[in-house]
Design a protein around this motif. Structure first.
Motif, PDB file in Angstrom:
ATOM      1  N   ARG A  90       0.835  -1.210   0.000  1.00  0.00           N
ATOM      2  CA  ARG A  90       0.000   0.000   0.000  1.00  0.00           C
ATOM      3  C   ARG A  90       0.864   1.254   0.000  1.00  0.00           C
ATOM      4  NH1 ARG A  90      -1.962   3.261   3.979  1.00  0.00           N
ATOM      5  NH2 ARG A  90      -1.555   1.810   5.695  1.00  0.00           N
ATOM      6  N   GLU A  94       1.186   4.210  -2.825  1.00  0.00           N
ATOM      7  CA  GLU A  94       0.890   5.602  -2.505  1.00  0.00           C
ATOM      8  C   GLU A  94       2.078   6.518  -2.802  1.00  0.00           C
ATOM      9  OE1 GLU A  94      -2.329   4.672   1.104  1.00  0.00           O
ATOM     10  OE2 GLU A  94      -0.256   5.241   1.574  1.00  0.00           O
ATOM     11  N   ALA A 194      -1.624  -3.113  -9.406  1.00  0.00           N
ATOM     12  CA  ALA A 194      -2.223  -2.212  -8.419  1.00  0.00           C
ATOM     13  C   ALA A 194      -1.220  -1.168  -7.943  1.00  0.00           C
ATOM     14  CB  ALA A 194      -2.749  -3.022  -7.231  1.00  0.00           C
ATOM     15  N   HIS A 197      -0.470   1.528 -10.589  1.00  0.00           N
ATOM     16  CA  HIS A 197      -1.590   2.447 -10.794  1.00  0.00           C
ATOM     17  C   HIS A 197      -1.993   3.191  -9.517  1.00  0.00           C
ATOM     18  CE1 HIS A 197      -2.006  -0.043 -14.472  1.00  0.00           C
ATOM     19  NE2 HIS A 197      -2.472   1.080 -14.987  1.00  0.00           N
ATOM     20  N   GLN A 199      -3.026   2.171  -6.649  1.00  0.00           N
ATOM     21  CA  GLN A 199      -4.222   1.655  -5.969  1.00  0.00           C
ATOM     22  C   GLN A 199      -3.807   0.991  -4.661  1.00  0.00           C
ATOM     23  OE1 GLN A 199      -5.575  -0.885  -9.152  1.00  0.00           O
ATOM     24  NE2 GLN A 199      -6.659   0.764 -10.196  1.00  0.00           N
ATOM     25  N   SER A 201      -5.174   0.485  -1.571  1.00  0.00           N
ATOM     26  CA  SER A 201      -6.043  -0.477  -0.880  1.00  0.00           C
ATOM     27  C   SER A 201      -6.068  -1.812  -1.615  1.00  0.00           C
ATOM     28  CB  SER A 201      -7.462   0.080  -0.756  1.00  0.00           C
ATOM     29  OG  SER A 201      -7.478   1.241   0.056  1.00  0.00           O
ATOM     30  N   ARG A 202      -6.126  -1.752  -2.953  1.00  0.00           N
ATOM     31  CA  ARG A 202      -6.142  -2.988  -3.743  1.00  0.00           C
ATOM     32  C   ARG A 202      -4.813  -3.713  -3.609  1.00  0.00           C
ATOM     33  NH1 ARG A 202      -5.116  -3.364  -9.834  1.00  0.00           N
ATOM     34  NH2 ARG A 202      -5.448  -5.579 -10.291  1.00  0.00           N
TER      35      ARG A 202
END
Length: 239
Positions: A90, A94, A194, A197, A199, A201-202
């Motif tokens: 995560r 980010e 993920a 891109h 993402q 949480s994914r």
């Protein structure tokens, strides 16, 4: 580590997983090296590695003993790894991957694709996948730029099957191993997609599931009536 050294570690780990080396079994360098047809040096290294992984206990004088490990102990350590690696994924998503990390992750995915392209897999392929898998996880942890995650994982790796290096496979059922490791590789693809891109949480969810899926390939100890122990396979796929 040398290829023979890694092979001895994998072989002994699988012997413990399968019950060929049951809990309480005493191990010594000379008879083990003779049984495996190798020198004492890789056996000595393997014993130390498996001790660090929580599978062996060093005896006060000489040799080691196979440690009794419970299902809950293994499940707990793997779940902790999943939480930590999920957090790393995560944060990497980010923050954003560096060009170098992105390029290497894509290269590792292509290497894995080439291994599974034929629809079958060999022992040599699985040894190569071990290296691919280890580097894949290392990059994601590094990309999180959170030293606390790496430190926590280092402490957790001393618990049974919590280390990403704790690879074991059944050379007598390579068709099943192909399905397991191919599934794991597809999870690698999803996690990288993920992260690239952004993402978060994914990416976290995929990596947590990826770690928990280890319970599907690891044959783990479970207590039976009469203090007997046998290996149990839990439901899903690979590491």
């Amino acid at each position: 580590m040398s290829k023979p050294g890694q092979q001895v570690i994998s072989r002994l780990r699988q012997m413990i997983l399968s019950g060929e080396l049951p809990a309480g079994q005493r191990l010594a360098e000379i008879p083990t090296s003779e049984e495996l047809g190798v020198s004492r040096t890789p056996v000595r290294i393997a014993f130390r590695t498996l001790e660090q992984e929580g599978l062996l206990t060093k005896l006060p004088r000489r040799g080691y003993i196979v440690r009794q490990v419970t299902q809950d102990e293994i499940k707990g350590s793997i779940e902790v790894r999943g939480v930590l690696e999920g957090l790393a994924a995560r944060q990497a998503a980010e923050i954003g991957l560096s060009d170098a990390h992105k390029e290497e992750l894509i290269h590792l995915l292509k290497q894995g694709d080439a291994l599974f392209l034929r629809g079958t897999i060999s022992e040599q392929d699985l040894e190569q996948y071990h290296d691919i898998n280890k580097r894949f996880h290392q990059i994601i942890i590094t990309a999180s730029r959170n030293p606390a995650i790496e430190e926590a994982l280092s402490r957790n790796e001393h618990l049974p099957f919590a280390s990403i290096s704790a690879l074991a496979f059944d050379k007598n059922n390579l068709s099943r191993e192909y399905r397991r490791f191919n599934f794991a590789h597809m999870q690698h693809h999803a996690a990288v997609d993920a992260i690239i891109h952004g993402q978060g949480s994914r990416a976290e969810a995929i990596m947590r599931e990826h770690a928990n899926a280890t319970l599907g390939y690891a044959k783990i100890f479970c207590e039976q009536e009469g203090n007997e122990h046998e290996m149990q396979v839990i439901g899903r796929a690979s590491l």
